[in-house]
Scaffold this active site. Structure first.
Site, short mmCIF file in Angstrom:
data_model
loop_
_atom_site.label_atom_id
_atom_site.label_comp_id
_atom_site.label_asym_id
_atom_site.label_seq_id
_atom_site.Cartn_x
_atom_site.Cartn_y
_atom_site.Cartn_z
CG ASP A 69 181.04 21.24 52.70
OD1 ASP A 69 180.50 20.84 51.65
OD2 ASP A 69 180.88 22.38 53.17
CE LYS A 101 180.69 24.43 49.10
NZ LYS A 101 179.26 24.35 48.82
NE ARG A 132 158.42 25.94 58.65
CZ ARG A 132 157.56 24.92 58.77
NH1 ARG A 132 156.66 24.70 57.82
NH2 ARG A 132 157.59 24.12 59.82
#
Lengths: 298, 225
Positions: A28, A85, A169
């Site tokens: 960023d 973005k 996960r």
């Protein structure tokens, strides 16, 4: 738009650019000077935004696409791909970014959403999109809309890796679960996931997503980056973690090295020496639901 | 036979898969010492500035020069080509100079200008149809006298070879078409015979030197070796 293996997904050349970024770090940046520091440290790409997530969190207000002038300055400063973005559902911000020649648009939960029901139709653009997700269903909805890359959301601006781990996960175990289901179970699973059936069937067979899967939101140290890579991320996004630390250039370089050599603890020791202070970070479990960025997206 | 894929950053995984489709074992190379185990090397697409930084950091420049001097083949796609070229422009940057071509980075423009095309390559003397995916691709602006152009797009070279070095501005690893990787595997197979013979020659030379040294030592000490 491609029709690979009967799937309606992003163009091969767009998924291809995501492939080229694998094993890399996307940083960023808010101005040309930071972009140059990122490129010199070995960033594979930079993400232009108005304020880094931790400042958005602190300052509040509406977070929008980066000012055009800033984006142009960043594009001039570096030769690596420049991402930027756009707000969720704000297809006009995306049109502006496309016209600017941005290489990858991040339809991002870090900015204030412009639409509370719908994401951008990404097939309508000539540049690729990356979108955030927290689980497999969300990942497949975004891919179904045309995203050429997925990143797990984590909790941006927190400096806390726990949410990124949770989301990675969830994706990895969601994929693994699909691979052991029998064909007659897949339609109900698609319904439960809220995901397109064709994509569910494709993932069940392939054992992976049809686009690269990167990690974002909370990476603050080389060890955090290596952790996400070992958990299955194919590259990492680092937001506030670099420019909110005491020595951004050194930390940026160390995270690049750690992402390449993520399986090599001896290298991780070497690059983690003398890094100065990491960003402070937030205990995300103490954040109120309304202060979470990861819950934005539908 | 094993072919390495430089895995510092970029689409190394797809190259490894493409080699697998050719029935060749691929190995990821992240440290220079891993070059000892491979008969050829692919430098993938990725960001050339990132790859350069990591190559310098880990001492890959002398290691790759040695690898090339030993006659082991190298194939570079896109960023890999940029690293192998003699000279690089926009911007000028360090390169290994192992193939006598000049390249311009991001020469078609940004990602919006990336494209796919069908074309033809001359492989082993035969015209072979190939699929080409160009991503923020470089252009080959100059081709040296010793360089053979193997494929062109709109009359510009997009694939070329000089001795044991093969380069392409496009990404054959993004397609299911194995033709270009099969061509490189054949290069490695042929080179391997020569590289092995040279290594054996060197080993027997060392043995001879050692025997001579032992003989000399025993002569000096007056005792049999």
């Amino acid at each position: 738009m491609a029709d690979a293996n009967g799937l309606r997904i992003a163009d091969r050349k767009h998924i291809g650019l995501a492939e080229m970024l694998k094993g890399g770090v996307i940083m960023d940046v808010t101005n040309a000077e930071q972009a140059k520091i990122a490129e010199d440290a070995g960033a594979a790409s930079v993400m232009a935004l108005e304020r880094v997530p931790s400042d958005i969190r602190k300052d509040g207000g509406v977070a929008r696409m980066s000012p055009v002038k800033k984006i142009q300055e960043i594009q001039k400063a570096v030769t690596i791909p420049v991402m930027a973005k756009a707000r969720i559902g704000h297809f006009v911000e995306a049109q502006i970014l496309e016209a600017l020649g941005i290489d990858f648009i991040d339809e991002s939960e870090v900015l204030t959403p412009a639409d509370e029901h719908f994401h951008i139709d990404k097939f309508a653009f000539r540049v690729p999109f990356v979108c955030g997700c927290r689980d497999l269903g969300e990942a497949l909805r975004r891919i179904g809309e045309g995203a050429a890359m997925i990143r797990t959301k984590g909790e941006a601006g927190s400096g806390n890796i726990v949410e990124a781990v949770r989301h990675m996960r969830a994706i990895v175990s969601g994929i693994r679960r699909l691979t052991v289901l029998s064909p007659e179970e897949l339609m109900t699973e698609a319904k439960n996931l809220g995901a397109p059936y064709d994509l569910v069937r494709w993932v069940a067979q392939a054992g992976k997503l049809p686009v690269p899967n990167f990690s974002a939101g909370g990476i603050a140290t080389p060890a955090d980056a290596a952790l996400m890579m070992q958990l299955g991320a194919e590259a990492v996004f680092v937001g506030s973690g670099i420019f909110k630390s005491s020595d951004p250039a050194r930390r940026a370089k160390a995270i690049v090295q750690a992402t390449t050599h993520f399986k090599d603890p001896a290298v991780l020791v070497k690059v983690s020496e003398d890094l100065g202070d990491a960003m402070v970070g937030i205990e995300t479990s103490k954040l109120a639901e309304k202060d979470l960025m990861q819950t934005r997206g539908w | 036979m094993k072919i390495g894929v430089l895995a510092l950053q970029g689409d190394f995984e797809l190259h490894a898969k493409a080699l697998g489709r050719c029935g060749i074992q691929a190995g990821e190379v992240r440290k220079p010492e891993q070059l000892a185990d491979v008969d050829g090397l692919i430098i993938p697409g990725g960001e050339s500035t990132t790859l350069l930084k990591l190559m310098h950091e880990w001492g890959f420049v002398p290691a790759l020069e040695k690898f090339h001097a030993q006659g082991r083949p190298i194939f570079g796609t896109c960023a890999g080509l940029i690293l192998l070229a003699r000279e690089v422009e926009s911007p000028a940057q360090f390169s290994l100079g192992l193939i006598d071509v000049g390249v311009e980075r991001n020469a078609y423009g940004r990602q919006r200008e990336s494209f796919e095309a069908r074309g033809s390559a001359t492989l082993e003397g035969r015209a072979t149809p190939i699929e080409m995916v160009f991503i923020r691709a470089p252009r080959i602006r100059r081709v040296g006298a010793g360089v053979e152009t193997l494929a062109a797009y709109r009359d510009e070279p997009v694939m070329a070879r000089q001795g044991s070095v093969l380069v392409a501005t496009f990404h054959p690893e993004l397609t299911d078409d194995p033709a270009v990787h099969e061509y490189f595997c054949a290069m490695v197979r042929k080179a391997r015979v020569g590289v092995r013979a040279a290594a054996e020659g060197e080993a027997s030379l060392r043995k001879g030197v050692r025997a001579a040294a032992d003989g000399e030592a025993s002569l000096r000490s007056g005792r049999p070796a």
